[in-house]
Design a protein around this motif. Structure first.
Motif, short mmCIF file in Angstrom:
data_model
loop_
_atom_site.label_atom_id
_atom_site.label_comp_id
_atom_site.label_asym_id
_atom_site.label_seq_id
_atom_site.Cartn_x
_atom_site.Cartn_y
_atom_site.Cartn_z
N VAL A 159 7.74 0.88 12.70
CA VAL A 159 6.40 1.09 12.17
C VAL A 159 5.51 1.41 13.36
O VAL A 159 5.47 0.66 14.34
N ALA A 160 4.84 2.54 13.31
CA ALA A 160 4.04 2.98 14.44
C ALA A 160 2.77 3.65 13.94
O ALA A 160 2.65 4.00 12.76
N GLY A 161 1.81 3.82 14.87
CA GLY A 161 0.56 4.47 14.50
C GLY A 161 -0.63 3.61 14.86
O GLY A 161 -0.75 3.12 15.99
N ALA A 162 -1.53 3.42 13.90
CA ALA A 162 -2.76 2.66 14.12
C ALA A 162 -2.42 1.23 14.52
O ALA A 162 -1.88 0.47 13.71
N ARG A 163 -2.77 0.85 15.72
CA ARG A 163 -2.31 -0.42 16.27
C ARG A 163 -2.81 -1.64 15.50
O ARG A 163 -2.13 -2.67 15.44
N GLU A 164 -3.99 -1.53 14.91
CA GLU A 164 -4.51 -2.67 14.17
C GLU A 164 -3.82 -2.83 12.82
O GLU A 164 -3.85 -3.91 12.22
N LEU A 165 -3.20 -1.75 12.32
CA LEU A 165 -2.56 -1.80 11.02
C LEU A 165 -1.05 -2.01 11.10
O LEU A 165 -0.43 -2.52 10.16
N VAL A 166 -0.45 -1.61 12.22
CA VAL A 166 1.01 -1.69 12.36
C VAL A 166 1.55 -3.09 12.10
O VAL A 166 2.48 -3.27 11.30
N PRO A 167 1.01 -4.15 12.74
CA PRO A 167 1.58 -5.49 12.50
C PRO A 167 1.42 -5.97 11.07
O PRO A 167 2.26 -6.72 10.55
N LEU A 168 0.35 -5.54 10.41
CA LEU A 168 0.12 -5.95 9.02
C LEU A 168 1.15 -5.32 8.09
O LEU A 168 1.73 -5.99 7.23
N LEU A 169 1.38 -4.01 8.27
CA LEU A 169 2.38 -3.34 7.43
C LEU A 169 3.78 -3.84 7.76
O LEU A 169 4.60 -4.06 6.85
N ALA A 170 4.08 -4.03 9.05
CA ALA A 170 5.41 -4.51 9.44
C ALA A 170 5.70 -5.86 8.80
O ALA A 170 6.83 -6.11 8.35
N ARG A 171 4.69 -6.73 8.73
CA ARG A 171 4.88 -8.05 8.12
C ARG A 171 5.26 -7.92 6.64
O ARG A 171 6.14 -8.63 6.16
N GLU A 172 4.62 -7.00 5.93
CA GLU A 172 4.94 -6.83 4.51
C GLU A 172 6.33 -6.23 4.33
O GLU A 172 7.05 -6.58 3.39
N LEU A 173 6.71 -5.33 5.21
CA LEU A 173 8.03 -4.72 5.10
C LEU A 173 9.15 -5.70 5.44
O LEU A 173 10.26 -5.58 4.94
N ARG A 174 8.84 -6.67 6.30
CA ARG A 174 9.84 -7.68 6.67
C ARG A 174 10.01 -8.76 5.59
O ARG A 174 10.95 -9.55 5.66
N ALA A 175 9.12 -8.84 4.64
CA ALA A 175 9.07 -9.96 3.70
C ALA A 175 10.44 -10.28 3.10
O ALA A 175 11.08 -9.43 2.49
N GLY A 176 10.88 -11.51 3.29
CA GLY A 176 12.13 -11.97 2.71
C GLY A 176 13.38 -11.47 3.40
O GLY A 176 14.49 -11.77 2.96
N GLY A 177 13.20 -10.70 4.49
CA GLY A 177 14.36 -10.12 5.16
C GLY A 177 14.52 -10.59 6.59
O GLY A 177 13.98 -11.64 6.99
N GLU A 178 15.23 -9.81 7.37
CA GLU A 178 15.47 -10.14 8.77
C GLU A 178 14.32 -9.62 9.63
O GLU A 178 14.01 -8.42 9.59
#
Length: 257
Positions: free
Chosen positions: A29-48
């Motif tokens: 996940v790359a791009g807008a630095r303030e948004l990257v960690p937020l989106l990454a957290r949702e994509l990781r949900a329940g996974g590794e």
């Protein structure tokens, strides 16, 4: 009837078995630095957690770009042959197909389901490794696998007119579909899957028998009947495999079956 895939088909099955857990590379996940960690957290949900990396494109299986485009970074991904899906308000994103752009809607949450479908379309069969580690992607990846293999088998059935010649190809595709779905659910793909393979082979020959009987009643446009049976039969098999492996799936981080 004894099912025979033939030497080349058996080699293909062995190759599928050797793919093991699929592509081990993460999603970036790359791009807008303030948004990257937020989106990454949702994509990781329940996974590794390691299945998603942030602001690092090198070595990724695919990239989700969020925010305004960075042409240099996107060019680097394109040159490395890394698929990119963009989440943005921009009308055009360099090096990204229009069909791989997901529109960001101000004031709304991240459209994770829509991103998952776009990634599944872009990755195709190679998305199984990520699906195994990222539950948010799994449903979309399995949907795409079923759709793709059903379409392939419909084309084969419609194109081959010599009775029986299409069976090894149809059956091999069904075997590959079951194996890919197993990988998407984090199941180990090895010789222990023999029972699943035997079930697929038996189902494939059963579908062929149905097709032959149907052709007796509809001799005209028989290619359409064959294609329809191959398509619906493969979809049904895929959905059955989904339910089977879903029931066997274990929480992320536990040892697979």
């Amino acid at each position: 009837m004894k099912a025979k895939l033939g030497p080349l088909s058996l080699v293909s099955v062995v190759r599928e078995l050797r793919t093991g857990a699929g592509d081990p590379r993460p999603l970036a996940v790359a791009g807008a630095r303030e948004l990257v960690p937020l989106l990454a957290r949702e994509l990781r949900a329940g996974g590794e957690p390691t299945a998603v990396v942030e602001n690092r494109i090198e070595g990724a299986a695919a990239v989700v770009w969020i925010g305004d485009p960075d042409e240099d970074a996107l060019r680097a991904a394109s040159r490395a042959d890394i698929p990119v899906v963009a989440l943005t308000e921009a009308e055009h994103v360099p090096y990204v197909l229009a069909t791989d752009i997901v529109r960001a809607r101000p004031g709304e949450g991240f459209p994770v389901d829509e991103l998952a479908r776009a990634l599944a379309r872009r990755l195709g069969e190679t998305g199984t490794g990520l699906a195994a580690r990222m539950p948010v992607l799994r449903g979309a990846v399995v949907d795409e696998l079923i759709r793709s293999f059903a379409r392939k088998n419909a084309i084969v059935a419609a194109a081959v007119f010599v009775p029986g010649v299409d069976m090894p190809v149809l059956t091999l595709n069904q075997v590959r579909l079951v194996l890919r779905i197993a990988v998407a659910y984090g199941q180990r793909v090895d010789a222990s899957r023999a029972l699943e393979l035997l079930g697929v082979v038996g189902a494939g020959y059963g579908l062929r028998a149905v097709a032959r009987e149907a052709l007796d009643f509809v001799p005209v446009a028989g290619w359409a009947v064959k294609a329809a049976i191959a398509y619906t039969g493969t979809r049904a098999l895929g959905e059955a495999a989904r339910r089977y492996f879903e029931a066997r799936a274990q929480p992320a981080g536990s040892t697979g079956a």
